[in-house]
Design a protein around this motif. Structure first.
Motif, PDB file in Angstrom:
ATOM      1  N   LEU A 139      67.908   9.182  15.465  1.00  0.00           N
ATOM      2  CA  LEU A 139      67.289  10.330  16.124  1.00  0.00           C
ATOM      3  C   LEU A 139      66.400  11.097  15.146  1.00  0.00           C
ATOM      4  CD1 LEU A 139      66.889  11.997  18.636  1.00  0.00           C
ATOM      5  CD2 LEU A 139      68.950  13.287  18.082  1.00  0.00           C
ATOM      6  N   ALA A 140      66.850  11.233  13.907  1.00  0.00           N
ATOM      7  CA  ALA A 140      66.030  11.918  12.899  1.00  0.00           C
ATOM      8  C   ALA A 140      64.712  11.173  12.696  1.00  0.00           C
ATOM      9  CB  ALA A 140      66.798  12.028  11.587  1.00  0.00           C
ATOM     10  N   SER A 141      64.774   9.847  12.622  1.00  0.00           N
ATOM     11  CA  SER A 141      63.556   9.045  12.465  1.00  0.00           C
ATOM     12  C   SER A 141      62.687   9.135  13.704  1.00  0.00           C
ATOM     13  CB  SER A 141      63.925   7.581  12.182  1.00  0.00           C
ATOM     14  OG  SER A 141      64.674   7.463  11.009  1.00  0.00           O
ATOM     15  N   PHE A 142      63.325   9.149  14.863  1.00  0.00           N
ATOM     16  CA  PHE A 142      62.622   9.228  16.149  1.00  0.00           C
ATOM     17  C   PHE A 142      61.843  10.539  16.250  1.00  0.00           C
ATOM     18  CE2 PHE A 142      62.749  10.116  20.803  1.00  0.00           C
ATOM     19  CZ  PHE A 142      62.135   8.969  21.276  1.00  0.00           C
ATOM     20  N   VAL A 143      62.496  11.638  15.871  1.00  0.00           N
ATOM     21  CA  VAL A 143      61.860  12.958  15.922  1.00  0.00           C
ATOM     22  C   VAL A 143      60.683  13.033  14.949  1.00  0.00           C
ATOM     23  CG1 VAL A 143      62.241  15.379  15.325  1.00  0.00           C
ATOM     24  CG2 VAL A 143      63.856  14.215  16.822  1.00  0.00           C
ATOM     25  N   ASP A 144      60.797  12.332  13.820  1.00  0.00           N
ATOM     26  CA  ASP A 144      59.748  12.377  12.800  1.00  0.00           C
ATOM     27  C   ASP A 144      58.505  11.566  13.164  1.00  0.00           C
ATOM     28  OD1 ASP A 144      61.083  14.075  11.141  1.00  0.00           O
ATOM     29  OD2 ASP A 144      61.864  12.525   9.801  1.00  0.00           O
ATOM     30  N   LEU A 145      58.571  10.770  14.244  1.00  0.00           N
ATOM     31  CA  LEU A 145      57.450   9.895  14.587  1.00  0.00           C
ATOM     32  C   LEU A 145      56.184  10.670  14.934  1.00  0.00           C
ATOM     33  CD1 LEU A 145      59.200   7.160  16.768  1.00  0.00           C
ATOM     34  CD2 LEU A 145      58.113   6.820  14.544  1.00  0.00           C
ATOM     35  N   THR A 146      56.336  11.810  15.619  1.00  0.00           N
ATOM     36  CA  THR A 146      55.184  12.595  16.057  1.00  0.00           C
ATOM     37  C   THR A 146      55.448  14.075  15.795  1.00  0.00           C
ATOM     38  OG1 THR A 146      55.913  13.157  18.307  1.00  0.00           O
ATOM     39  CG2 THR A 146      54.930  10.965  17.987  1.00  0.00           C
ATOM     40  N   PRO A 147      54.428  14.910  15.916  1.00  0.00           N
ATOM     41  CA  PRO A 147      54.646  16.362  15.775  1.00  0.00           C
ATOM     42  C   PRO A 147      55.257  17.005  17.026  1.00  0.00           C
ATOM     43  CG  PRO A 147      52.357  15.741  15.296  1.00  0.00           C
ATOM     44  CD  PRO A 147      53.004  14.573  15.968  1.00  0.00           C
ATOM     45  N   TRP A 148      55.558  16.219  18.056  1.00  0.00           N
ATOM     46  CA  TRP A 148      56.020  16.785  19.331  1.00  0.00           C
ATOM     47  C   TRP A 148      57.144  17.784  19.113  1.00  0.00           C
ATOM     48  CZ3 TRP A 148      53.343  14.892  23.632  1.00  0.00           C
ATOM     49  CH2 TRP A 148      53.713  15.452  24.856  1.00  0.00           C
ATOM     50  N   ARG A 150      58.455  18.219  15.660  1.00  0.00           N
ATOM     51  CA  ARG A 150      58.300  18.721  14.288  1.00  0.00           C
ATOM     52  C   ARG A 150      57.436  19.978  14.236  1.00  0.00           C
ATOM     53  NH1 ARG A 150      56.307  14.850   9.856  1.00  0.00           N
ATOM     54  NH2 ARG A 150      57.256  16.459   8.539  1.00  0.00           N
ATOM     55  N   PHE A 151      56.468  20.079  15.139  1.00  0.00           N
ATOM     56  CA  PHE A 151      55.616  21.271  15.200  1.00  0.00           C
ATOM     57  C   PHE A 151      56.475  22.516  15.402  1.00  0.00           C
ATOM     58  CE2 PHE A 151      53.851  24.187  18.435  1.00  0.00           C
ATOM     59  CZ  PHE A 151      52.865  24.805  17.677  1.00  0.00           C
ATOM     60  N   GLY A 152      57.344  22.484  16.405  1.00  0.00           N
ATOM     61  CA  GLY A 152      58.207  23.629  16.688  1.00  0.00           C
ATOM     62  C   GLY A 152      59.198  23.889  15.577  1.00  0.00           C
ATOM     63  N   VAL A 425      52.603  24.187   9.072  1.00  0.00           N
ATOM     64  CA  VAL A 425      52.304  23.379  10.258  1.00  0.00           C
ATOM     65  C   VAL A 425      51.092  22.486   9.998  1.00  0.00           C
ATOM     66  CG1 VAL A 425      51.504  23.444  12.658  1.00  0.00           C
ATOM     67  CG2 VAL A 425      53.354  24.961  11.924  1.00  0.00           C
ATOM     68  N   LYS A 426      50.068  23.053   9.374  1.00  0.00           N
ATOM     69  CA  LYS A 426      48.873  22.257   9.081  1.00  0.00           C
ATOM     70  C   LYS A 426      49.200  21.099   8.135  1.00  0.00           C
ATOM     71  CE  LYS A 426      45.367  25.862   9.817  1.00  0.00           C
ATOM     72  NZ  LYS A 426      44.377  26.757   9.167  1.00  0.00           N
ATOM     73  N   SER A 427      50.014  21.354   7.132  1.00  0.00           N
ATOM     74  CA  SER A 427      50.409  20.300   6.192  1.00  0.00           C
ATOM     75  C   SER A 427      51.192  19.207   6.912  1.00  0.00           C
ATOM     76  CB  SER A 427      51.258  20.881   5.060  1.00  0.00           C
ATOM     77  OG  SER A 427      50.518  21.794   4.295  1.00  0.00           O
ATOM     78  N   MET A 428      52.075  19.610   7.828  1.00  0.00           N
ATOM     79  CA  MET A 428      52.844  18.634   8.593  1.00  0.00           C
ATOM     80  C   MET A 428      51.933  17.768   9.456  1.00  0.00           C
ATOM     81  SD  MET A 428      54.066  18.064  11.916  1.00  0.00           S
ATOM     82  CE  MET A 428      53.971  19.689  12.663  1.00  0.00           C
ATOM     83  N   LEU A 429      50.925  18.385  10.097  1.00  0.00           N
ATOM     84  CA  LEU A 429      50.016  17.634  10.965  1.00  0.00           C
ATOM     85  C   LEU A 429      49.187  16.624  10.170  1.00  0.00           C
ATOM     86  CD1 LEU A 429      48.719  20.376  13.437  1.00  0.00           C
ATOM     87  CD2 LEU A 429      50.485  18.658  13.820  1.00  0.00           C
ATOM     88  N   ASP A 430      48.944  16.927   8.895  1.00  0.00           N
ATOM     89  CA  ASP A 430      48.188  15.995   8.053  1.00  0.00           C
ATOM     90  C   ASP A 430      48.907  14.660   7.892  1.00  0.00           C
ATOM     91  OD1 ASP A 430      46.139  17.776   7.697  1.00  0.00           O
ATOM     92  OD2 ASP A 430      46.874  18.541   5.764  1.00  0.00           O
ATOM     93  N   TRP A 436      45.911  14.955  16.490  1.00  0.00           N
ATOM     94  CA  TRP A 436      46.716  16.169  16.595  1.00  0.00           C
ATOM     95  C   TRP A 436      45.986  17.354  15.972  1.00  0.00           C
ATOM     96  CZ3 TRP A 436      50.677  15.930  19.746  1.00  0.00           C
ATOM     97  CH2 TRP A 436      51.331  14.714  19.935  1.00  0.00           C
ATOM     98  N   GLY A 437      46.140  18.521  16.607  1.00  0.00           N
ATOM     99  CA  GLY A 437      45.483  19.714  16.097  1.00  0.00           C
ATOM    100  C   GLY A 437      46.328  20.953  16.308  1.00  0.00           C
ATOM    101  N   LEU A 438      45.899  22.046  15.713  1.00  0.00           N
ATOM    102  CA  LEU A 438      46.595  23.334  15.816  1.00  0.00           C
ATOM    103  C   LEU A 438      45.596  24.398  16.200  1.00  0.00           C
ATOM    104  CD1 LEU A 438      49.073  25.225  15.229  1.00  0.00           C
ATOM    105  CD2 LEU A 438      48.178  25.415  12.890  1.00  0.00           C
TER     106      LEU A 438
END
Length: 463
Positions: A139-148, A150-152, A425-430, A436-438
């Motif tokens: 689940l941790a790996s699954f959550v890390d796949l996208t910012p869906w 991780r953004f929050g 958040v910007k660093s994470m999106l990189d 993906w954008g903010l």
């Protein structure tokens, strides 16, 4: 009643527009097939219906046919959809395939269109959605796949760290659909606080329903792992789980928190109460409810004293406000699945859920297990939005504007995210795909995909 092996549809290469297709279908001529539904070969002539707009219109016509109990028309449209939307096609085709399955399931659940009910029974194995039970690591790996998610997580953790600065006790109430996946990073950050880590209390709202993503261990086992992880970071942590059902609007959790506040009265000046709501509040039913007429009007519990026209969402937010929290974080998906009209709901879901299908192609190879798990969770959401009604329809997302108004009405004031949160958040999106954008909307942060709003993050304090 028409059977599935009775006459082929008119030559589809002669159909030049969607309106022509609809007109042809509406003549209700019996049609015959060379092989049973849904296993026929795909005709190249169906390619003209392969773009997203045409597929959306076909789904809308099919939904209307099912709602009006027109099995003949619905079956003809389903034949077309089945041939232009294979479950292993491109992102638009896989999206339409998910809605196709959901419409058949709706016909079966509602008892309308008996021919379609028979179709669902005949293909039950292919229509069943097999969601995966994740291990903690998966689940941790699954959550890390996208910012869906991780953004929050990133925006919330930065805001929480700022809000709890100087407090010796931090009580986090975690209402999250991702089973505390946000908490280890928060523990890591709290452990590095210059003046030493506070006592960390974690109260978790444990789902009693099986809503994806699901975990293969109990909350008690998860709590033991989190306490052990906190200890490894020299953070003392207490863990509690409060089971809840979407039908009661978190009232069990609110009652528990109120009791804890009463027990701590006079000793809680150094305690920060943080309410972290991550993609879970939309499971509270949004309809107006008729309250118990025998409720005591003098009670201090907003769940008992609200007016007859209050909804569970309104009541929950007012109950939160009565706890006088230090900070409330609300993160959710920015769309609207609340309409009582099936077609409106279908259009809204279709024009939002293309996003996860589109993003999948950027990070998961075709045929991978993770891709199957990811898309099964999306299909579960589609089926819940389309095939179910009443208490069974729990996916009732509301747009950011509606939640902002609800929070203000409940006595909260929005506060902006600090520069640290925006930077993180910007660093994470990189770390993710370029789409993906903010963007900032007033005090709020919004995650976007190719310019379209996906998830919002808001921060609130009592006004």
């Amino acid at each position: 009643m028409m059977r599935f092996n009775e006459t082929p549809p008119p030559p589809l290469h002669q159909i030049t527009s969607l309106s022509n297709l609809t007109s042809t279908m509406n003549n209700k001529a019996q049609i015959q097939r060379a092989s049973p539904w849904p296993g026929f070969p795909t005709s190249k002539s169906l390619g003209i219906f392969g773009d997203a707009n045409c597929m959306e219109q076909l789904l809308v016509h099919c939904a209307n046919a099912i709602e009006s109990n027109d099995a003949t028309l619905a079956q003809q449209i389903l034949w077309v959809l089945n041939n232009i939307a294979p479950p292993d096609g491109d992102s638009n085709q896989r999206l339409a395939s998910g809605f196709l399955r959901a419409l058949i399931a709706r016909a079966a659940h509602s008892g309308t269109c008996k021919a379609l009910t028979a179709m669902a029974d005949a293909h039950a194995s292919t229509l069943a959605i097999d969601t995966h039970k994740f291990t903690v690591i998966e689940l941790a790996s699954f959550v890390d796949l996208t910012p869906w998610h991780r953004f929050g997580f990133t925006a919330a953790n930065a805001a929480i760290l700022e809000a709890v600065d100087g407090f010796s006790i931090v009580h986090i109430v975690d209402m999250s659909s991702t089973h505390c996946m946000q908490i280890p990073t928060l523990i890591d950050s709290i452990a590095k606080r210059p003046d030493g880590p506070p006592l960390l209390k974690l109260t978790v709202a444990g789902f009693t329903e099986d809503v994806p993503p699901t975990l293969d261990l109990s909350y008690e086992e998860l709590g033991a792992k989190l306490v052990s992880f906190a200890r490894s970071r020299n953070v003392v942590m207490e863990f509690r789980v409060i089971p809840w059902s979407s039908s009661n609007g978190f009232c069990t959790l609110i009652d528990h928190l109120r009791v804890q506040q009463h027990l701590m009265y006079g000793e809680s000046q150094g305690e920060a109460l943080i309410i972290n709501c991550h993609m879970m509040l939309h499971y509270i039913p949004e309809e107006t409810l008729t309250m118990n007429s025998n409720a005591n009007p003098s009670t201090s519990n907003p769940f008992e004293s609200s007016s007859p026209n209050s909804s569970l969402r309104t009541m929950f937010l007012k109950a939160l406000r009565s706890l006088d929290p230090t900070l409330v974080i609300l993160v959710d998906e920015d769309t609207d699945f609340t309409s009582n009209n099936l077609v409106c709901r279908l259009r809204s879901a279709f024009n939002y859920l293309w996003i996860p299908y589109d993003t999948i192609d950027t990070f998961l190879p075709k045929g991978s297990k993770q891709r199957q798990w990811y898309e099964a969770d999306i299909c579960w959401k589609i089926e819940n939005v389309i095939a179910h009604e009443g208490a069974q329809r729990v996916e009732r997302l509301e747009p950011k504007s509606q939640w902002v108004q609800r929070m203000r009405n409940a006595g909260f004031r929005g506060i902006p995210f600090g520069e640290e949160a925006v930077s993180e958040v910007k660093s994470m999106l990189d770390e993710h795909a370029a789409g993906w954008g903010l963007k900032k909307e007033d005090d709020d942060l919004v995650l976007t995909w190719k310019g379209h709003n996906v998830v919002f993050a808001t921060a609130w304090i009592p006004s």
